[in-house]
Motif scaffolding. Structure first.
Motif, PDB file in Angstrom:
ATOM      1  N   ASP A  70       8.920 -24.189  59.142  1.00 40.90           N
ATOM      2  CA  ASP A  70       9.252 -24.233  60.601  1.00 40.90           C
ATOM      3  C   ASP A  70      10.771 -24.131  60.722  1.00 40.90           C
ATOM      4  O   ASP A  70      11.629 -24.245  59.959  1.00 40.90           O
ATOM      5  N   SER A  71      11.045 -23.280  62.213  1.00 49.16           N
ATOM      6  CA  SER A  71      12.203 -22.902  62.460  1.00 49.16           C
ATOM      7  C   SER A  71      13.117 -24.278  62.876  1.00 49.16           C
ATOM      8  O   SER A  71      12.793 -24.954  63.643  1.00 49.16           O
ATOM      9  N   SER A  72      14.597 -24.021  62.544  1.00 46.31           N
ATOM     10  CA  SER A  72      15.333 -25.062  63.371  1.00 46.31           C
ATOM     11  C   SER A  72      16.829 -23.972  63.415  1.00 46.31           C
ATOM     12  O   SER A  72      17.327 -23.307  62.606  1.00 46.31           O
ATOM     13  N   PRO A 103       0.976 -21.835  54.515  1.00 45.07           N
ATOM     14  CA  PRO A 103      -0.189 -22.510  55.343  1.00 45.07           C
ATOM     15  C   PRO A 103       0.292 -23.836  56.329  1.00 45.07           C
ATOM     16  O   PRO A 103      -0.247 -23.782  57.269  1.00 45.07           O
ATOM     17  N   ASP A 104       1.369 -24.326  55.856  1.00 48.63           N
ATOM     18  CA  ASP A 104       1.659 -25.618  56.490  1.00 48.63           C
ATOM     19  C   ASP A 104       2.589 -25.232  57.579  1.00 48.63           C
ATOM     20  O   ASP A 104       3.398 -26.066  58.510  1.00 48.63           O
ATOM     21  N   ALA A 246       1.530 -30.957  48.007  1.00 44.84           N
ATOM     22  CA  ALA A 246       1.865 -32.394  47.927  1.00 44.84           C
ATOM     23  C   ALA A 246       1.715 -32.999  49.537  1.00 44.84           C
ATOM     24  O   ALA A 246       1.037 -33.937  49.721  1.00 44.84           O
ATOM     25  N   VAL A 247       2.190 -31.961  50.502  1.00 47.15           N
ATOM     26  CA  VAL A 247       1.698 -32.424  51.927  1.00 47.15           C
ATOM     27  C   VAL A 247       0.460 -32.528  52.192  1.00 47.15           C
ATOM     28  O   VAL A 247      -0.164 -33.547  52.811  1.00 47.15           O
ATOM     29  N   GLU A 248      -0.495 -31.533  51.766  1.00 49.93           N
ATOM     30  CA  GLU A 248      -1.829 -31.296  52.039  1.00 49.93           C
ATOM     31  C   GLU A 248      -2.398 -32.702  51.455  1.00 49.93           C
ATOM     32  O   GLU A 248      -3.430 -33.262  52.144  1.00 49.93           O
ATOM     33  N   GLY A 271       4.787 -33.040  57.395  1.00 46.55           N
ATOM     34  CA  GLY A 271       4.909 -31.482  56.997  1.00 46.55           C
ATOM     35  C   GLY A 271       6.349 -31.074  57.065  1.00 46.55           C
ATOM     36  O   GLY A 271       6.768 -30.034  56.269  1.00 46.55           O
ATOM     37  N   ALA A 272       7.293 -31.884  57.664  1.00 48.18           N
ATOM     38  CA  ALA A 272       8.860 -31.504  57.635  1.00 48.18           C
ATOM     39  C   ALA A 272       9.619 -31.951  56.369  1.00 48.18           C
ATOM     40  O   ALA A 272      10.528 -31.648  55.994  1.00 48.18           O
ATOM     41  N   ILE A 273       8.807 -33.068  55.477  1.00 50.08           N
ATOM     42  CA  ILE A 273       9.366 -33.456  54.277  1.00 50.08           C
ATOM     43  C   ILE A 273       9.444 -32.611  53.283  1.00 50.08           C
ATOM     44  O   ILE A 273       8.809 -31.732  52.649  1.00 50.08           O
TER      45      ILE A 273
END
Length: 303
Positions: A70-72, A103-104, A246-248, A271-273
């Protein structure tokens, strides 16, 4: 993400027609040029590619932006800037696309930038493409050789396991008629991209490390010190893939135990971790806590 940007840009420059057809969902597209994407501003901004095309006697630009995470700042803000600068600089319509490799990634990307303030309305739209939601077999069947190195990141055919799908993609890549030196580059591109979701051991049982190290792609990464070439490029992908798994796994526990939905803001926070150790600790906590609220409290305390 430098190596993924480099690979994507190289493939677009080599196969611009494939990427234009893929983005526009039509075969009757004439590619006129691939434009240098360094946009001169006070702070240099780089989009991944601008392909100048002719569609139905009209010139236009096709833009691809590749993302592994994800973008920042948020992608809508970035895309509004890219599209606005492209229109200003070239004076042509733009068909703009964000392609999420993992995928996430991109789950909450709305595909537009919208401002409605004090009677002023600004709307900039773009297409969001998550490779994990695409049928990879269609790419192979359509013969889009520029997209084939991305196919392992796409949905595999029903009933086919992940390793068999990777083998099928690599086999198809090996069948592409091209000079052996170019073939080594092509396979190295596929290997590095596959490292986002596949283990290094799995990849190197199908594509030999010797083949990958013969490629000029790897030599370029090594010379530039970008992630120390193919090995580190793949390892980075593996680390990201491990984080993704791990997130999934964590989200699966919360869904099974407490009915957590993918649209819940808590899922977005998880999902951002990036910290694998923290994800492992949260996974254990998710198994033990008595309620979803108790888990939220633990997450809040950890932050």
């Amino acid at each position: 993400m430098a190596e993924f940007d480099t690979i994507a840009k190289h493939l677009i420059h080599t196969y611009p027609h494939d990427f234009a057809r893929f983005a526009l969902h039509q075969d009757d597209v004439e590619v006129l040029d691939v434009i240098d994407t360094e946009q001169p501003t006070v702070e240099t901004h780089r989009t991944d590619s601008l392909i100048r095309v002719r569609i139905n006697d009209e010139e236009a630009l096709v833009h691809h932006e590749f993302q592994t995470t994800d973008s920042s700042p948020p992608m809508p803000h970035r895309m509004a800037g890219y599209i606005g600068r492209g229109i200003e600089q070239h004076g042509l319509p733009i068909y703009s696309n964000v392609i999420y490799l993992r995928p996430d990634a991109g789950r909450t990307d709305p595909g537009h930038y919208l401002q409605e303030r004090h009677g002023y309305r600004v709307l900039v739209q773009y297409k969001v493409i998550r490779l994990s939601e695409l049928e990879g077999q269609l790419i192979l069947d359509r013969g889009l050789m520029g997209l084939l190195p991305f196919a392992p990141l796409m949905q595999r055919p029903a009933g086919m396991d992940t390793e068999a799908w990777l083998r099928q993609c690599i086999h198809r890549a090996q069948e592409v008629p091209m000079d052996e030196t170019l073939k080594a580059n092509y396979l190295a591109d596929l290997a590095i991209l596959s490292g986002l979701v596949y283990r290094l051991e799995t990849i190197t049982t199908i594509i030999s490390e010797a083949t990958m190290y013969e490629s000029s792609v790897v030599q370029y990464f090594t010379e530039k010190g970008i992630e120390q070439g193919i090995e580190q490029g793949i390892k980075q992908g593996i680390e990201q893939g491990g984080r993704e798994r791990a997130v999934e796994d964590l989200l699966d526990v919360l869904e099974i135990r407490f009915g957590l939905s993918a649209s819940d803001p808590l899922a977005t926070r998880i999902g951002a971790i990036d910290d694998m150790q923290r994800l492992k600790q949260l996974h254990r906590a998710a198994i033990q806590v008595l309620s979803l609220e108790a888990f939220r409290h633990l997450l809040d305390e950890a932050e």
